[in-house]
Design an enzyme around this catalytic site. Structure first.
Site, mmCIF file in Angstrom:
data_model
loop_
_atom_site.group_PDB
_atom_site.id
_atom_site.type_symbol
_atom_site.label_atom_id
_atom_site.label_comp_id
_atom_site.label_asym_id
_atom_site.label_seq_id
_atom_site.Cartn_x
_atom_site.Cartn_y
_atom_site.Cartn_z
ATOM 1 N N LYS A 144 -12.720 -4.615 -5.630
ATOM 2 C CA LYS A 144 -13.122 -3.109 -5.708
ATOM 3 C C LYS A 144 -12.195 -2.021 -6.501
ATOM 4 O O LYS A 144 -12.569 -0.945 -7.158
ATOM 5 C CB LYS A 144 -13.125 -2.147 -4.515
ATOM 6 C CG LYS A 144 -13.908 -3.320 -3.298
ATOM 7 C CD LYS A 144 -13.749 -2.538 -1.901
ATOM 8 C CE LYS A 144 -14.302 -3.260 -0.972
ATOM 9 N NZ LYS A 144 -13.657 -3.300 0.160
ATOM 10 N N LYS A 153 0.895 -1.325 0.114
ATOM 11 C CA LYS A 153 -0.167 -0.222 0.036
ATOM 12 C C LYS A 153 0.963 1.296 -0.058
ATOM 13 O O LYS A 153 0.536 2.211 -0.606
ATOM 14 C CB LYS A 153 -0.867 0.034 1.157
ATOM 15 C CG LYS A 153 -2.203 -1.127 1.144
ATOM 16 C CD LYS A 153 -3.285 -0.478 1.935
ATOM 17 C CE LYS A 153 -4.353 -1.655 1.790
ATOM 18 N NZ LYS A 153 -5.632 -1.297 2.789
ATOM 19 N N LYS A 204 -8.567 -11.610 -9.059
ATOM 20 C CA LYS A 204 -9.788 -11.852 -8.097
ATOM 21 C C LYS A 204 -10.757 -10.635 -8.522
ATOM 22 O O LYS A 204 -10.315 -9.212 -8.916
ATOM 23 C CB LYS A 204 -9.411 -11.754 -6.760
ATOM 24 C CG LYS A 204 -8.762 -10.590 -6.277
ATOM 25 C CD LYS A 204 -8.838 -10.910 -4.601
ATOM 26 C CE LYS A 204 -8.868 -9.274 -4.018
ATOM 27 N NZ LYS A 204 -9.174 -9.215 -2.609
#
Ligand code: ATP
Ligand code: LTN
Length: 327
Positions: A196, A111, A193
Site C-alpha cells: 500500500k 515505524k 513486495k
C-alpha cells in the site's frame, strides 16, 4: 473447531497481495475453523490521522472483506473499538509487559523512525493491544505475515507470565505463517513486495481499480530481457511474480505453468485475464455493498455482539484471577 483470530488495519487500499496472501486464506478457512476477524481501528490511531478518516476506511475495509467472500454468518467479523474489552485488557497487559520487551519490537523501531513529528506512546505499546486482541478470544492460531511473528511471540510470553503469576487464565496462541509463495511482488519493482505504501501505484493492483487499467498494469509489468519463461524468483523476479500470480488465481503451480509458455506476451495476457476474472465478481459485489452502507453497518453490529459473547467471559476471568473487587 480451532479458534483462529486475525486483525487487519483500516489503513490504505487493499491490493492483490493482501487478497492472495491473506484475505483469500481467511475466506478458504471459513467453515473448517472458528474464525474471528477484527478490523483494528484502535491500532490505526497509533499514527496520526485526520478526524473521520479511520471510520470511513473501517466501513470500506469491511465492504471489501465481505465482497472478497468473508461471510459474516460463518465467521465473526467486527470492529475493534465496538468491543470495549480490547482496550481494557490492553491496559492490564501493558502492566504485565516490560519496557525492555517492547523496546525490542522491530515494527516499533521501523515505524517510529519513519514518523518525523510525533511518535505516540501508543505506537510503543501497540503490541500489548495486539496481545489483548488475540488473548480475549482464547485464540489457538493467528494467521499473519512473517512481519507479525515477533508480536505473536510476545503475546505468548505475556500470557505465560500472567498464567504463572495469577493462575491459568490464557490459552497460548501460535502464529501460522503462510508459505513464501503467497508473496505477491510489485509489478514494476519485482524485488519489493506489492505494498500500500509504494511510491507509485504503477506496480500495485488495487482491488477497486478499473479492470481495464488493471489489465494494462499487468501487460506493462517489468520482465527481464532474455525472453525465457522460467520459475526462478531469484534470477527472474518479474516473470516469476507473474507465474506466481497466475498460479494463485488458477490454483496451479508456477513451475508447471512456466512449461506452457515460450514468450512473455502470452503469459502477461493470461495473467491479466485471470486477475480480471478474479476481481470482476468481487467488484460487482462491492458495488452492491457500497450502494447500501447500512447493510454493512448492521452486519458489523451483529459481529460485535458475537465477539462480546466470547470476550466478556474471558475478561471476567482475567479480572477475577487478578483479584480486583468484583463488579
Ligand atoms: P504496507 O504496504 O503498509 O506494509 P501491507 O500492504 O503490507 O501494508 P498489511 O496491512 O500489513 O498490508 O497486511 C495485511 C495482510 O496482507 C498481512 O497478512 C500481510 O502479510 C498480507 N500481505 C501484505 N502484502 C502482501 C503481499 N505483497 N503479498 C502477500 N501478502 C501480503
Ligand atoms: N499488527 C497487525 C494487525 C493486528 C493483528 C492483531 C494481527 C492487530 N491485532 C491480532 C493478528 C492478530 C499488522 O500490523 N498487520
Amino acid at each position: 473447531m480451532t479458534r483462529v483470530f486475525s486483525g487487519i488495519q483500516p489503513t490504505g487500499d487493499i491490493h492483490l497481495g493482501n487478497l492472495l496472501g491473506a484475505v483469500r486464506n481467511w475466506v478458504d478457512s471459513q467453515g473448517a475453523t472458528d474464525s474471528v476477524f477484527c478490523i483494528v481501528d484502535l491500532h490505526a490511531l497509533t499514527i496520526p490521522k485526520d478526524p473521520g478518516e479511520i471510520g470511513e476506511r473501517t466501513l470500506e475495509l469491511a465492504q471489501v472483506l465481505i465482497a472478497c467472500g468473508l461471510d459474516p454468518e460463518r465467521v465473526t467479523l467486527f470492529v475493534q473499538s465496538h468491543v470495549h474489552q480490547h482496550a481494557e485488557l490492553g491496559w492490564i497487559l501493558q502492566c504485565n509487559t516490560s519496557f525492555g520487551e517492547l523496546s525490542r519490537m522491530t515494527q516499533f523501531k521501523d515505524k517510529s523512525s519513519r514518523q518525523r513529528d510525533f511518535v505516540s506512546a501508543g505506537l510503543f505499546t501497540y503490541p500489548t493491544l495486539q496481545a489483548a486482541d488475540i488473548l480475549l478470544y482464547d485464540t489457538e492460531q493467528v494467521p499473519v505475515g512473517e512481519d507479525q511473528r515477533q508480536h505473536v511471540e510476545l503475546t505468548r510470553d505475556v500470557a505465560e507470565r500472567f498464567n504463572s503469576r495469577f493462575g491459568e487464565t490464557f490459552v497460548l496462541p501460535e502464529a501460522v505463517i503462510p508459505p513464501a509463495a503467497a508473496r505477491v511482488m510489485d509489478l514494476q519493482n519485482p524485488t519489493d513486495k506489492m505494498s500500500k505504501s509504494a511510491e507509485t501505484d504503477a506496480g500495485t493492483i488495487l482491488l477497486g481499480d478499473d479492470l481495464a487499467r488493471t489489465a494494462k498494469k499487468i501487460r506493462r509489468a517489468m520482465t527481464d530481457s532474455d525472453n525465457e519463461v522460467r520459475w526462478d524468483p531469484a534470477a527472474k523476479p518479474g516473470v516469476s511474480n507473474l507465474l506466481g500470480i497466475l498460479g494463485a488465481c488458477t490454483g496451479r503451480s508456477p513451475e508447471e505453468l512456466a512449461g506452457g509458455y515460450e514468450q512473455y506476451g502470452p503469459l502477461k495476457a493470461d495473467t491479466a485475464e485471470a486477475v480480471v476474472a478474479l476481481l470482476e465478481p468481487i467488484q460487482s459485489r462491492l458495488g452492491e455493498l457500497r450502494a447500501d452502507p447500512a447493510e454493512t453497518t448492521r452486519l458489523l453490529a451483529g459481529g460485535a455482539e458475537k465477539a462480546r459473547e466470547i470476550a466478556v467471559p474471558v475478561l471476567d476471568r482475567v479480572v477475577c484471577n487478578l483479584g480486583l473487587q468484583p463488579r
